[in-house]
Design a protein around this motif. Structure first.
Motif, PDB file in Angstrom:
ATOM      1  N   GLU A 123       0.833  -1.211   0.000  1.00 21.81           N
ATOM      2  CA  GLU A 123       0.000   0.000   0.000  1.00 21.81           C
ATOM      3  C   GLU A 123       0.864   1.255   0.000  1.00 21.81           C
ATOM      4  OE1 GLU A 123      -3.045   2.379   2.974  1.00 21.81           O
ATOM      5  OE2 GLU A 123      -2.662   0.254   3.360  1.00 21.81           O
ATOM      6  N   ASP A 125       1.073   4.125  -2.815  1.00 22.25           N
ATOM      7  CA  ASP A 125       0.824   5.534  -2.466  1.00 22.25           C
ATOM      8  C   ASP A 125       1.978   6.425  -2.923  1.00 22.25           C
ATOM      9  OD1 ASP A 125      -1.602   4.836  -1.285  1.00 22.25           O
ATOM     10  OD2 ASP A 125      -0.855   5.032   0.778  1.00 22.25           O
ATOM     11  N   LEU A 149       1.781   6.899  -6.729  1.00 17.76           N
ATOM     12  CA  LEU A 149       0.692   7.800  -7.093  1.00 17.76           C
ATOM     13  C   LEU A 149       1.061   9.244  -6.747  1.00 17.76           C
ATOM     14  CD1 LEU A 149      -2.092   8.323  -8.241  1.00 17.76           C
ATOM     15  CD2 LEU A 149      -3.067   7.668  -6.021  1.00 17.76           C
ATOM     16  N   THR A 201       1.443   5.738 -12.251  1.00 20.74           N
ATOM     17  CA  THR A 201       0.047   5.395 -11.957  1.00 20.74           C
ATOM     18  C   THR A 201      -0.238   3.946 -12.338  1.00 20.74           C
ATOM     19  OG1 THR A 201      -0.706   6.299 -14.079  1.00 20.74           O
ATOM     20  CG2 THR A 201      -0.878   7.743 -12.145  1.00 20.74           C
ATOM     21  N   TYR A 214      -2.293  -1.745  -6.051  1.00 18.61           N
ATOM     22  CA  TYR A 214      -3.591  -1.677  -5.367  1.00 18.61           C
ATOM     23  C   TYR A 214      -4.463  -2.877  -5.753  1.00 18.61           C
ATOM     24  CZ  TYR A 214      -2.626   3.215  -4.060  1.00 18.61           C
ATOM     25  OH  TYR A 214      -2.092   4.364  -3.542  1.00 18.61           O
ATOM     26  N   TRP A 261      -9.408   2.695   1.578  1.00 16.09           N
ATOM     27  CA  TRP A 261      -8.356   3.557   1.022  1.00 16.09           C
ATOM     28  C   TRP A 261      -7.908   3.043  -0.342  1.00 16.09           C
ATOM     29  CZ3 TRP A 261      -6.572   8.213   1.502  1.00 16.09           C
ATOM     30  CH2 TRP A 261      -5.325   8.551   0.970  1.00 16.09           C
ATOM     31  N   GLN A 285      -8.045   5.232  -3.713  1.00 15.16           N
ATOM     32  CA  GLN A 285      -6.877   5.531  -4.540  1.00 15.16           C
ATOM     33  C   GLN A 285      -7.080   5.050  -5.976  1.00 15.16           C
ATOM     34  OE1 GLN A 285      -5.396   7.853  -3.006  1.00 15.16           O
ATOM     35  NE2 GLN A 285      -3.366   7.060  -2.526  1.00 15.16           N
ATOM     36  N   ARG A 314      -9.137   7.561  -7.701  1.00 13.32           N
ATOM     37  CA  ARG A 314      -8.343   8.730  -8.107  1.00 13.32           C
ATOM     38  C   ARG A 314      -7.543   8.441  -9.373  1.00 13.32           C
ATOM     39  NH1 ARG A 314      -4.641  10.099  -3.907  1.00 13.32           N
ATOM     40  NH2 ARG A 314      -4.354  12.081  -4.959  1.00 13.32           N
TER      41      ARG A 314
END
Length: 189
Positions: free
Chosen positions: A79, A83, A86, A102, A109, A124, A128, A131
């Motif tokens: 994770e 993060d 991203l 990305t 993810y 979360w 994400q 997004r």
């Protein structure tokens, strides 16, 4: 549960004292630690660096942690790595953003969703992914992911507000639905 050496760093991160947490982790890493605690300290410092918007340094810490225990990557490390990638995409200067970041974040993810379907922070992960879908202009998928996020477990208290804000954004900018946008933003507030 963090060891007594690591708990002060965890506490600093919870209080959002990011710089102090990073300094404490760096200081701890200079001492002699068993590999298990060194890995945890590196992960905590990576989290501090991510929160300080320094994803490249956070990725270095995560790679160093992985080298200490190859093939045994935790879901939290997956994770955090996602993060970081991203964020690296998001803070890149215009024209220098790398879609590879990305793509990698999305793969990580999705791996979490597949390999850890009972993970306590799936909300979360869906958020994400939503997004990322927005950066790909896949509005319908983003909408679905934000809605999934609302009903998935998470340890991030503000996640519900984040989801409603993104749904408000979609309603206003993508669908030109002012009434729904206002309703979502009211829920966010």
């Amino acid at each position: 549960m963090a060891s007594s050496h690591l708990q002060p760093i965890v506490d600093l991160l919870e209080r959002r004292e990011i710089k102090k947490a990073e300094v404490a982790a760096t200081r701890l890493l200079r001492s002699t630690l068993p590999d298990s605690e060194r890995i945890q300290a590196l992960v905590l410092r990576a989290r501090a660096r991510l929160l300080g918007e320094r994803p490249d340094e956070a990725i270095e810490d995560l790679n160093q942690a992985r080298s200490l225990l190859p093939g045994n990557e935790s879901v939290e490390m997956l994770e955090l790595t996602a993060d970081c990638h991203l964020l690296r995409f998001e803070i890149a200067s215009v024209g220098f953003a790398d879609r590879g970041d990305t793509s990698l974040a999305k793969r990580l993810y999705e791996r979490i969703l597949t390999e850890y379907p009972r993970y306590g922070n799936l909300g979360w992960i869906y958020y994400q992914l939503g997004r990322i879908a927005l950066t790909d202009s896949d509005v319908d998928k983003a909408d679905t992911l934000f809605r999934q996020s609302l009903f998935a477990p998470s340890h991030i208290p503000a996640l519900t507000a984040f989801c409603f804000e993104r749904l408000g954004f979609i309603a206003f900018y993508e669908r030109r639905d002012l009434e729904s946008a206002c309703a979502f933003l009211d829920l966010s507030l």
